[in-house]
Structures are given as C-alpha cells and as structure tokens.
Design a protein around this motif. Structure first.
Motif, short mmCIF file in Angstrom:
data_model
loop_
_atom_site.label_atom_id
_atom_site.label_comp_id
_atom_site.label_asym_id
_atom_site.label_seq_id
_atom_site.Cartn_x
_atom_site.Cartn_y
_atom_site.Cartn_z
N LEU A 1 12.46 35.09 -34.70
CA LEU A 1 11.56 34.93 -33.55
C LEU A 1 11.08 36.28 -33.04
O LEU A 1 9.91 36.45 -32.71
N CYS A 2 12.00 37.25 -33.00
CA CYS A 2 11.61 38.61 -32.61
C CYS A 2 10.52 39.11 -33.56
O CYS A 2 9.51 39.67 -33.14
N GLN A 3 10.77 38.92 -34.87
CA GLN A 3 9.82 39.41 -35.86
C GLN A 3 8.46 38.75 -35.65
O GLN A 3 7.43 39.41 -35.66
N PHE A 4 8.48 37.45 -35.42
CA PHE A 4 7.23 36.70 -35.24
C PHE A 4 6.48 37.19 -34.00
O PHE A 4 5.28 37.46 -34.04
N ASN A 5 7.20 37.32 -32.90
CA ASN A 5 6.56 37.75 -31.65
C ASN A 5 5.94 39.13 -31.78
O ASN A 5 4.82 39.38 -31.35
N LEU A 6 6.70 40.05 -32.37
CA LEU A 6 6.24 41.44 -32.42
C LEU A 6 5.16 41.63 -33.50
O LEU A 6 4.25 42.44 -33.33
N ASP A 7 5.27 40.88 -34.57
CA ASP A 7 4.33 41.03 -35.69
C ASP A 7 3.06 40.22 -35.44
O ASP A 7 1.95 40.71 -35.63
N GLY A 8 3.24 39.00 -34.99
CA GLY A 8 2.13 38.05 -34.95
C GLY A 8 1.15 38.29 -33.80
O GLY A 8 -0.01 37.89 -33.89
N TYR A 9 1.60 38.94 -32.73
CA TYR A 9 0.75 39.02 -31.54
C TYR A 9 0.11 40.40 -31.35
O TYR A 9 -0.38 40.70 -30.27
N GLN A 10 0.14 41.23 -32.40
CA GLN A 10 -0.40 42.59 -32.18
C GLN A 10 -1.91 42.58 -31.96
O GLN A 10 -2.44 43.46 -31.29
N ASP A 11 -2.61 41.54 -32.49
CA ASP A 11 -4.04 41.39 -32.19
C ASP A 11 -4.24 41.13 -30.70
O ASP A 11 -5.09 41.74 -30.06
N ALA A 12 -3.44 40.20 -30.20
CA ALA A 12 -3.55 39.85 -28.78
C ALA A 12 -3.17 41.04 -27.90
O ALA A 12 -3.78 41.28 -26.86
N ILE A 13 -2.15 41.79 -28.35
CA ILE A 13 -1.74 42.98 -27.60
C ILE A 13 -2.89 43.98 -27.58
O ILE A 13 -3.20 44.60 -26.55
N ALA A 14 -3.56 44.13 -28.72
CA ALA A 14 -4.69 45.06 -28.80
C ALA A 14 -5.77 44.67 -27.81
O ALA A 14 -6.35 45.51 -27.13
N LYS A 15 -5.98 43.37 -27.69
CA LYS A 15 -7.02 42.89 -26.78
C LYS A 15 -6.64 43.17 -25.33
O LYS A 15 -7.45 43.58 -24.52
N LYS A 16 -5.36 42.95 -25.00
CA LYS A 16 -4.93 43.08 -23.62
C LYS A 16 -4.58 44.52 -23.25
O LYS A 16 -4.85 44.96 -22.14
N TYR A 17 -3.90 45.24 -24.17
CA TYR A 17 -3.45 46.59 -23.85
C TYR A 17 -4.11 47.63 -24.75
O TYR A 17 -5.04 48.32 -24.35
N GLU A 18 -3.61 47.77 -25.95
CA GLU A 18 -4.16 48.75 -26.89
C GLU A 18 -3.70 48.37 -28.29
O GLU A 18 -2.76 47.60 -28.47
N ARG A 19 -4.33 48.94 -29.28
CA ARG A 19 -3.96 48.73 -30.67
C ARG A 19 -2.63 49.44 -30.91
O ARG A 19 -2.49 50.60 -30.57
N VAL A 20 -1.63 48.74 -31.45
CA VAL A 20 -0.35 49.41 -31.68
C VAL A 20 -0.05 49.58 -33.17
O VAL A 20 0.47 50.60 -33.59
N ASP A 21 -0.38 48.54 -33.96
CA ASP A 21 -0.21 48.62 -35.42
C ASP A 21 1.12 49.19 -35.89
O ASP A 21 1.18 50.26 -36.48
N LEU A 22 2.18 48.50 -35.59
CA LEU A 22 3.49 48.94 -36.06
C LEU A 22 4.10 47.81 -36.89
O LEU A 22 4.21 46.68 -36.41
N PRO A 23 4.49 48.08 -38.15
CA PRO A 23 5.09 47.01 -38.95
C PRO A 23 6.42 46.57 -38.34
O PRO A 23 7.16 47.38 -37.80
#
Lengths: 666, 286, 197
Positions: free
Chosen positions: B229-251
């Motif tokens: 679940l941690c992996q899914f949350n951190l990996d899957g939502y980086q697009d949404a994070i980019a939209k709300k905060y900034e691009r992070v792009d961390l595997p």
C-alpha cells in the motif's frame, strides 16, 4: 592572584580576600579591580581573589596567609554572613587568629545579585570592602560563651506532627511536655475517615499514637492549654502555660460519660464543633470516643449551671468519682525546657469568602472537612453521605482550589487538596453510589503512590473536568436542572462550557496559617513568611530550624503539607532538638552588652527596655548589671543609655564610626 | 528452510512486483515458500470498521488453514502481517471473542489452537537466514546507490516483535548488506496515508508528498519500502502530487527488488517494469 | 455567520455510550486517559480532524455520543497506530477509532457521500462475494457510489496501472466460498442470539 606588601606602622596587618562565587559575584563585580584597590588601603598587607573562598583550599589559603604574613585582621568579601561567617571565623582560628578579628562583607546578596550596572556594583563592592577594612582595625579578641542545654523539651500542638515529635523525643529518653489548645490531641487527622493514597483508616493509625502519648512515662500531656509566655534563650527557656478550666478534674475523670447521659438536656442540642457543626452535643461533652485524654469538659457558654448557677447538676451527681468542679479556675504553670518544637498546624480556608460557590447560602454546599465527617464511620451520620435535608445525593461536584492558587485569596497551592479530593470522590462514590465530578485546574499528585491513586479514580469512572467553576446556582435552565445546584464550568479539554446539575457541592478548601500564627510567632520570637506560615531557617537545608536557636517547626504550621511529609518533618524537628540536647551545651555569640560601671549613673532607664529581662540594678552599688547569658545583643540599651555607659561587643563606638568613615571615604 | 506464504490480495494485484521479487529473492537464498492453499482476504483495516468479530474470523480462517501445515507463515504485506498478529493477540486476550471466533470456525469444520507464528520477510531474512549468509550470496553489490528506507506503520506498530518501534533498522542493514547506502530518513515509520490517498486525496496526497520530498532532499535516489500500500500510494499518485505541489519523480521500490539485483537476479524477474515511476537510474549498468 | 450554541447540558450526555465504549475490545482503558495529548501530537492526520484524538477520547468518556459519532476524526484515522504506541496509559486509541466507526456505521450517522465508510462496507461485500478483494473493482465501485467526477480524474492513474500490468478486472476468488460463508453465517446467528437476549 594576590598583592602583598610590608607592614605599615601603627595599623594591624590586614588580609583581604574576595570571592568570585563561581560567576555569582564575578559576572557583575570586577573582583580583580576590587582586589587591587583594597591592596592600596592602609594596613592591608595581603589582598587576594579566589574562585570559591568557602572551599577547603580557599579556607586553607587564609589560614596559611595568617601564619606566613603574620596577619592580625581578616576581611572576606563574599556572600551573606548567614551562610559563611562561621566558615571564615573557623579559618581564622585555624590560622591561629582570634575568630573575631574578622569582618565579613556581603557583596553577593548586597551587590552582584541586586545590581545590573557592573561599574556601579564594583564601586559599591569597593566601598563596602573599605568600610570593613577601616572597621576591622578596631576589632577585639572575643570568646564565645558556652551555656548548658536543659534536656527537657516543649512540644506545642497535639496534631500528628506534635504527637510524632513528642513520641520520638520521649522514646529517646527525654522529658517532653506536650501542650494542646483543644480538649483532645489528634488535630485534623482525627477528623478524617481514611488517608490517601493507601486508604488506611485514619483512626486505626492515629489512635495508637494518641494513647502512646497519654501513657508514655516521659510525656506530660496538657490539653485545653495554651502557651502564654516564653522567656530565655536556646537551651534555657522558661515557658508559662495556661491550663483552661474544664470544670472537671482531669485526674479524677475516667471518661465513663455517665455525666453526659445524666445532663439535664435530654437531647444533644448545641452545634458540635468537632463534627464541623454537622452534629449536636450537650453542654457537657467529649469530642469523640477516642479523645485523649478521655476526659469530659463543660462548655460554660451553654451549661445552665455555669450561666445561671441554677441547675440541678445531675451531671455532677452522676459522677461516682466526684470529678466535677464548677469553680475551677484557669491555672498558670511554669516549665523549664531547653528546646521547643512548634507544631501548631493550620486552618482551612473560610469557604464563605467565595460567595460564588454559595457556601452558607445553599444547604447543598459543603466544605471538604464537613464531608470528612460525613464519610466517617464514627461521624455524625455514621458514614452515611446525606444532604442537610436528609436526602441522598445522586450527583456530587467537588471543586478544587477553593482558596488556593487565587491572587484574590491565597496565591499558593495547598498541596493536599487534589489528593484529598480524589479520596473523597472515591469515598462518596463508595458510600452513596453518586455520580462524582471533580473540577480541577491542574491535577497535582506528586508523592509515592499518588499518581497511581489518580489512575485508579479515573478507572472508577469519576468525572474529571478541567476548569475552574464559575458559579454554583439554583437557577434551572432545563427540567433536569430543577431542584439542583448547577455548576457552570468550561470543560477546557472538551472545548465547551458545560452546566452540570448536582445535589451536593464539595469545596476543596485550601490550607492557611492559623489565625493567631502572628501572635504565636511573636511569643516564640520566630519569623513568618508573607502568607503567614512560620519561616524556616533555610527552605532547603534547614527546613525545620527557625532563626531562633533551639526552636524548631514541624508540619503544616510551616506551610501546606500532607500527613507523610508532616510526620517526616516532625521526626526531623525531634532529631534537631536531640542534637542540641546531646551536645549538652550551646555556644552563644559574644555580641552582648556590658556596663562600664564608673560611667553608669543608675538611672534605670535601660531596665524596662530590655526585651529579654537581662538587666537588673545592683541596689548596693546603684549600677545597672547585664546578665550576659540572657542578653541577645539587640542593642536597645546601648542606644538608650543617657550616659553612654553601656557598650556592646562587636558594636563598639570606634568600630561603628570607623566603618562609617570607611564607607564614606573616597 | 521452508515457510508458508500468505501473499494477501495486494500482492496478487497492485503489488505484483513485491511478490515477483520476494519469490525470486527467497528462491535465490534457498528459502522455500509454499503458498497457503485457498487463502482468503485478511480483512485489512477496512473490514475492522464494519464488523469486529467477522473481521477476526476472516483472519481466523487463514490462521486455522495455516495451522494444519505446521509451518511459520510469512506475510509480506504490512496490513496482513498486522491483522494476523493482532488477531492472535486479541483472541488470546479476550476469551469471549475467542469463543465466538473459534465457534464460527468450527461451524465450517476448521480448528484453531493459536500455535501459528506469523513472520515478516524482514524478520526471516535477518533472524533465520542471517546477514552473513545474505552477504555471501551478493554477486553484484549496489555500491554507490543511496536509498531512503521506509518501513511505514504497521509492521512495527503496535507490536514491535523483531525491531524497534521508533527506529527500526532491519531493512537498513539488509540494504547495506546488499552494498547500498541508506540516507538518514526521519519519516521511516510515518504513515503514508493508507486508503486516505484514494478516499480523501487532499489529505493523503500531502502525507505522500512529505515522505517523497524529504527522501529526495536527503539525497535518496529511491524510497525502498516493505508494504504494497505504501508503494502504491507513493508511486501511483506522483502525477497528482505534481498537480497539487510539484513534480517529485522518485522511484518507489520494494526492498526485495534491491536485494534481488544485488544477488545478481535479472531486473526483468524482479518486477521493475511495474513501477509507474521508472527506476532506470537504479538499473543503470545492470 | 450563523450563531451556534456551544453550551452543553448534562442531559445531552449519554452515560450508556461511555460505558459501552469501555466494554468493547480496545476500549477498556478509555477512562485512564490523563489528557496529555501525545496521541494528537503524534497523529499525522490530526491537523485535518475536527476533534483531535485527545479531545475525542475526552468526549467519548464523558458520553457526548452525537459529537463523537458524527466527527470526521474517526474516519480520518489511517490506523497507523502511532497514538497507541505513544500513549502513556496504554489506551488503544486506534481500536477505539475502529469501534466508534463500527457504531457510526451501525447507527448510520457518518457523513453522507463520505467515501471512507462506503469503502469499508464495499470491502466487506466483496469479501463475502469472492473471499478476496480486487482493488480495481473496489475502487471503481467506490467512486460509482460516491463521486463520479473524481472517478474521471483517476483515468491517468488507471492507465498507468494498466500499462504496468497492475490492474485486473477479473476478481480473484477462493475455492471454498461456502466454508467462508458458513463462518460468517455462524457469527450472524450468534449476533441474533445475543440481541434476542
């Protein structure tokens, strides 16, 4: 660092020492500057500064200098003489100098701790040092006086503190007189049902000690008695005690209480003070069954015989031992003791002062002491928790900090209220099954097993509402509140104001100094803090000593405290008294006054002025004579003598004048 | 060494990479994993909010099935690991619950005595296989790589059985054994937001963003985790994070993927292609 | 701004509710709370909560049922157990959140269209049907029931999962579904027996 120079003609060789006291002094006062300056003053042959003068190496430094530099006078600039005068006098003696060829300068409490301006503080330190250097030249060699210590002890107050101190001393083989104002010993503890946090029954642990006092061959117990006058000094006090009349001969009465049954009042009619007015008693009464001594007494204000002389005195008739004596008079007794333990206790805050809580206005409002009697199995209701109208409460609110932590009344925390409120909450719940609410500001449970007790109460489902109650009112806003007392409080942890209807309100009143504490302190010549409690010599290091040697304090007369702390303190006070007794003698300061006989004109003006009755007139020579042992060195007679014929050691004119000259010199 | 393997629903779905790399790594280390026959969902955190007893009974069925095999259970998913351990503890501590659950299991012909040990792969690798044995099998160490070891919440809380609750180090040591470096990561055990990322995104995204940003700032090239679940949350939502905060792009990788690389296993067998954020830098030169 | 009365009367308290909490698994230590607030301070979600966990515990033990059950707090708890680990009185805060959530669902007082309780219920339904949970179907189901619009915003994530082979529309099923249903049915029967008492 040190400055040294050769002897100057005519002036004694003076050594000057200034202490850094870590950074306490040195951070404000330029000690090197002072040291250098004092070295230039006439007579000063050694001038040194040191990190801690009071340390062993510091003292050794002084002793060595005295020997090496043949010092004849000594000045130390450091802290208060209260702390270290004795230390440096000893250092002088170690170096072979008379201890009184020494003067101490207080540049900590009098300069570094009270000033921020470094230059000015340094200037002040120099002025004070100069004054001492000028003064010490004129010091004379003096010797301390040794006086014997009377091994008998007076304990004032028969609560748990006085009881414990008296028993400790008596068990050590000392003769003790225990004086108690009330008709029985036991004090406040005798009112309690249980004691926190262990919930031992108060009577079970107290009454054995009370009877031990009564039966101890080394204890003379005087209840219903008060100290009238105290004279003398450490090791040798003369105390007058007034024994109030009980109108019953204490030696004859065995406490059978047949007289109480026989009293012309068939029913108890008068408010019973012991039961906080919740019960009634007859004019002839005994406070409670285990009262010690177990002797009845008559209240002259309600007894018909005492008021009118026209009673058939059925009480006296019922007494097999003919113990009644309606003409008994107060008796004044005088005793000699060497030491005194004051254990005069406390009083509880008068709940009427907080009108918003409605004590005295709403019958449902009680003080904590009243509840102590209500939950007590031998109290007026035999442990039944009932309201004044006989109903049983379904909900009870206990308001903490009444008369505590309040700038409007008493600023201090009374220390015991949180714990006794927890205890009462538990007992009320146990005795009545009522819902109990505690209204507190902070929960304070510092003590062995205390926090655990709080945890137990939490688990019992007692409500703990953090907030100071703003009012107790019988104004109902909802049907449920009809006929109830409503407490309005912000539940600060829930985040809203609540109205809580209860049947009974308990006010956790705080602890105050006794009403006559001021009078008592004058009688015993000891100090009081601003709150009225007796002042200890040092808050940490001399908690049971007072500024008057030979007089010790124990228990709540010194400040609010609970039973365990009180007992510990009573033991400590007894031990301090034993120290003096076992030493067998005390040394007194030689700062006494003496009369220069040829200059005295025998005018007697000094005689009545002496607060210690130390001056008499030698009728044959018509000269005043001062008893050195009684003189406390207050200086009143010295100032008052019209012919200037009374002098005082350590305060000779030339000493004082040159000190003044020194402080004013540039 | 043989264990019963309880994958849980996630390892068959969004967490496939975890299963693939776990099986490969355990195989390479000579540890046999036998998948529990006909396992059901453990109930996770969600079912506990609906029905307590049934939730315990679901886990009870798993434990009862496992008990028959007389093997320790390895539960790689943090939620499964917690639920199974919690069930054992709760049944032990609450007799009434125990009665109800075992009664229901018996109604379906199942028996539960409470003898099963539920273990986490980290626990097995550290305490049964041992760091030395692992080190011996490292063929292509992860030298020069820096990771943020992220444990999430439920494997050390509330039952810290094999590591410290506040500062667990087992994964750090395993990653270090594989030749990698671990950054000092203060959020090691901070919550990833769990299912909130999906249900209340404004709340969940913030938690995920904090975790990723901090790892990145501390110089990690990837966050390494132990929970699907941690992996899914951190990996899957980086697009949404980019939209709300900034691009992070961390595997966001599983610790078994890193260990697998170090053991010389091919990246293709370790589920690397399943990451939404590509881990090319980690794979460079392999 | 509408004015709201904040004063609480004793009649608003539900004593039975507080007692119920302490009888439930995990609620036993409720009354031991000393309101230190470490639960709220360690909670990564308390910043969004209407009542902090500390306050919720206080309200629960005083019996303010309505406030407790309708609070967002219980639904924002992500079950990370940080509060429980830090609690100096060993209060099982997370389990208290669970039991409050169950009660809120039971009494139907959770916030309308709020996805978390819906997710919890759907999760249960899926287990009953298949014995296992398919995350893809669960999420689709959830958004259909709560927020269509949000669902549309999720297409990017969906495509990513598709691309990486992590999405599946065919539910995994257990073989002995009857066995599982028997267990659940036995507990239903037990519950009926209890409520009849």
């Amino acid at each position: 660092m040190a400055e040294q120079k050769e002897h100057q003609n005519g002036i004694p060789r003076i050594g000057f020492y200034i202490c850094h006291c870590g950074s306490n002094i040195a951070s404000i006062i330029d000690v090197e500057d002072v040291r250098k300056y004092v070295a230039t003053l006439p007579g000063v042959v050694v001038s040194r500064d040191y990190k801690y003068m009071c340390s062993d190496p510091g003292q050794e430094l002084i002793a060595q200098d005295i020997r090496e530099h043949k010092l004849e006078r000594l000045v130390v600039s450091a802290c208060s003489p209260n702390l270290h005068e004795e230390t440096f006098r000893n250092a002088a003696a170690k170096g072979g100098l008379n201890s009184f060829y020494f003067q101490m300068v207080n540049i900590r409490e009098h300069a570094s701790w009270v000033h921020e301006d470094k230059a000015a503080a340094t200037r002040k330190a120099k002025d004070l040092a100069r004054a001492a250097v000028y003064r010490v030249r004129f010091h004379q060699a003096l010797e301390k006086r040794k006086v014997p210590v009377d091994p008998n002890v007076l304990v004032v107050g028969g609560g748990i503190a006085g009881i414990h101190a008296a028993l400790t001393l008596a068990n050590a083989g000392k003769k003790v007189t225990l004086v108690e104002r009330e008709a029985t010993i036991g004090g406040h503890m005798a009112l309690f049902d249980k004691t926190f946090p262990t919930m031992d029954c108060a009577a079970c642990i107290l009454t054995p000690k009370m009877s031990a006092v009564k039966s101890h061959p080394n204890i003379t117990l005087w209840t219903y008695s008060e100290v009238e006058k105290v004279e003398g000094y450490v090791g040798n006090y003369k105390v007058s005690v007034k024994r109030k009349p009980r109108y019953v001969n204490e030696d004859l009465c065995v406490g059978c209480m047949a007289c109480i049954d026989a009293c012309v009042f068939k029913e108890p009619k008068f408010p019973d003070k012991f039961n906080q007015g919740l019960g009634k008693r007859k004019p002839v009464y005994i406070d409670f069954p285990q009262a010690t001594p177990k002797v009845v007494l008559i209240d002259p204000a309600t007894c018909i015989q005492m008021k009118t002389g026209k009673c058939k005195k059925s009480c006296a008739d019922a007494c097999d031992r003919k113990a009644f004596d309606f003409n008994q008079q107060p008796e004044l007794k005088e005793i000699q003791v060497g030491t005194i333990v004051l254990a005069t206790g406390f009083k509880t805050y008068d709940a009427k002062r907080d009108a918003l809580y409605g004590y005295g206005r709403y019958p449902g409002v009680f003080t904590a002491l009243e509840i102590e009697r209500l939950v007590n199995a031998s109290g007026p209701t035999l442990g039944d928790v009932v309201l004044r109208d006989g109903r049983h409460p379904k909900a009870v609110g206990i308001i903490h900090c009444v008369g505590s932590r309040d700038e409007k009344t008493n600023k201090w925390c009374s220390r015991v209220c949180c714990m006794y409120s927890l205890k009462l909450a538990h007992l009320i719940k146990e005795h009545s099954g009522a819902e109990v609410y505690n209204f507190y500001i902070d929960m304070r449970t510092p003590g062995k097993g205390y926090e655990e007790f709080y945890d137990k109460l939490l688990a019992e489902g007692v409500h703990f509402i953090r907030g100071r109650v703003a009012e107790v009112t019988d104004w109902a806003m909802t049907p449920e509140e009809q006929g109830k007392l409503v407490l309005r409080v912000e539940d600060t942890l829930a985040g809203f104001v609540r109205r809580i209807p209860v049947d009974m309100v308990v006010l956790a009143t705080g602890m105050e100094a006794q009403a006559d504490a001021g009078e008592v302190r004058h009688k015993f010549n000891i100090g009081c803090g601003s709150e009225g409690f007796f002042q200890e010599r040092h808050p940490k290091l001399a908690p049971v000593n007072t500024f008057t040697d030979g007089i010790f304090i124990a228990g709540a007369c010194q400040g609010p405290r609970d039973i365990p702390d009180t007992v510990a303190q009573a033991g400590a006070a007894a031990a301090e008294a034993l120290v003096l007794i076992d030493a067998g003698h005390v040394e007194l300061e030689p700062n006494t006054a003496h009369v220069v006989e040829e200059e005295c004109c025998g005018c007697k003006s000094c005689v009545p002025l002496c607060p210690y009755s130390a001056i008499t007139l030698d009728e044959a020579k018509k000269k005043a004579v001062i008893n050195e042992v009684l003189c406390k060195g207050c200086g009143t007679c010295v100032a008052a003598c019209p012919s200037g014929s009374i002098r005082q050691n350590l305060f000779e004119d030339d000493e004082i004048f040159s000190e003044i000259e020194g402080v004013l010199a540039q | 060494m043989k264990y019963l393997y309880f994958p849980g629903c996630s390892l068959k779905g969004t967490g496939k990479a975890y299963e693939e790399s776990l099986l490969a790594v355990f195989g390479a280390l000579g540890v046999e994993l036998q998948e529990l026959e006909d396992w059901n969902c453990c109930g996770a955190t969600a079912y506990m909010s609906v029905d307590e007893t049934k939730s315990y009974a679901l886990a009870g069925r798993i434990l009862a099935l496992a008990e028959r095999e007389r093997l320790d259970v390895v539960a790689p998913c943090s939620a499964c690991y917690l639920v199974l351990n919690k069930t054992q503890k709760s049944l032990q501590e609450h007799p009434e619950l125990h009665r109800k659950v075992t009664g229901a299991l018996q109604a379906a012909g199942l028996d539960y005595k409470g003898t099963v040990k539920v273990r986490h792969p980290l626990d097995v690798l550290m305490n049964d296989v041992g760091l030395d044995a692992i080190k011996q099998k490292i063929t292509s160490p992860m030298a020069g790589h820096k990771f943020a070891p992220y444990y999430g919440c439920q494997i050390v809380r509330p039952y810290a059985t094999f590591d410290d609750q506040h500062n667990p180090v087992t994964m750090d040591q395993i990653l270090q054994a594989s030749g990698a470096e671990c950054v000092e990561y203060p959020h090691k055990t901070r919550c990833c937001g769990g299912s909130l990322t999906g249900t209340v995104p404004e709340v969940g995204l913030r938690l995920a963003y904090i975790l990723i940003k901090e790892a990145k700032q501390r110089g990690a090239e990837a966050i390494v985790t132990v929970c699907p679940l941690c992996q899914f949350n951190l990996d899957g939502y980086q697009d949404a994070i980019a939209k709300k905060y900034e691009r992070v792009d961390l595997p966001i990788l599983y610790f078994t993927q890193i260990l697998g690389l170090a053991l010389g296993l091919p990246a293709a067998d370790l589920g690397f292609k399943r990451g939404i954020i590509s881990a090319e830098a980690v794979l460079a030169g392999r | 701004m509408p004015l709201e009365q904040k004063l609480k009367y004793e009649a608003e308290r539900d004593v039975k509710f507080a007692n119920w909490v302490t009888r439930e698994t995990g609620g036993e230590n409720l009354r031991h709370c000393i309101q230190c607030g470490v639960c709220s301070a360690t909670c990564p979600l308390s910043l969004y909560m209407d009542y902090t966990p500390r306050r919720l515990i206080n309200l629960a033990r005083e019996g303010f049922k309505k406030e407790v059950l309708s609070s967002l707090t219980i639904w924002l708890c992500a079950s990370c157990y940080a509060c429980r680990v830090e609690c100096p009185k060993k209060i099982q805060v997370t389990d208290i959140m669970y039991l409050l959530k169950r009660r809120a669902i039971q009494e139907g007082v959770y916030p309308r269209h709020f996805p978390i309780p819906v997710l919890a219920k759907e999760f249960g339904r899926m287990i009953f049907l298949f014995g296992r949970v398919n995350e893809t179907l669960l999420v689709i189901d959830l958004f259909l029931r709560t927020n269509w619009f949000r669902f549309l915003g999720m297409t990017r994530l969906g495509m990513n999962l598709m691309r990486t082979g992590r999405m599946s529309f065919i539910p995994e099923q257990i073989k002995r579904k009857r066995e599982l249903r028997k267990i659940l049915a036995a507990l239903d029967a037990e519950e009926q027996k209890e409520s009849a008492l």
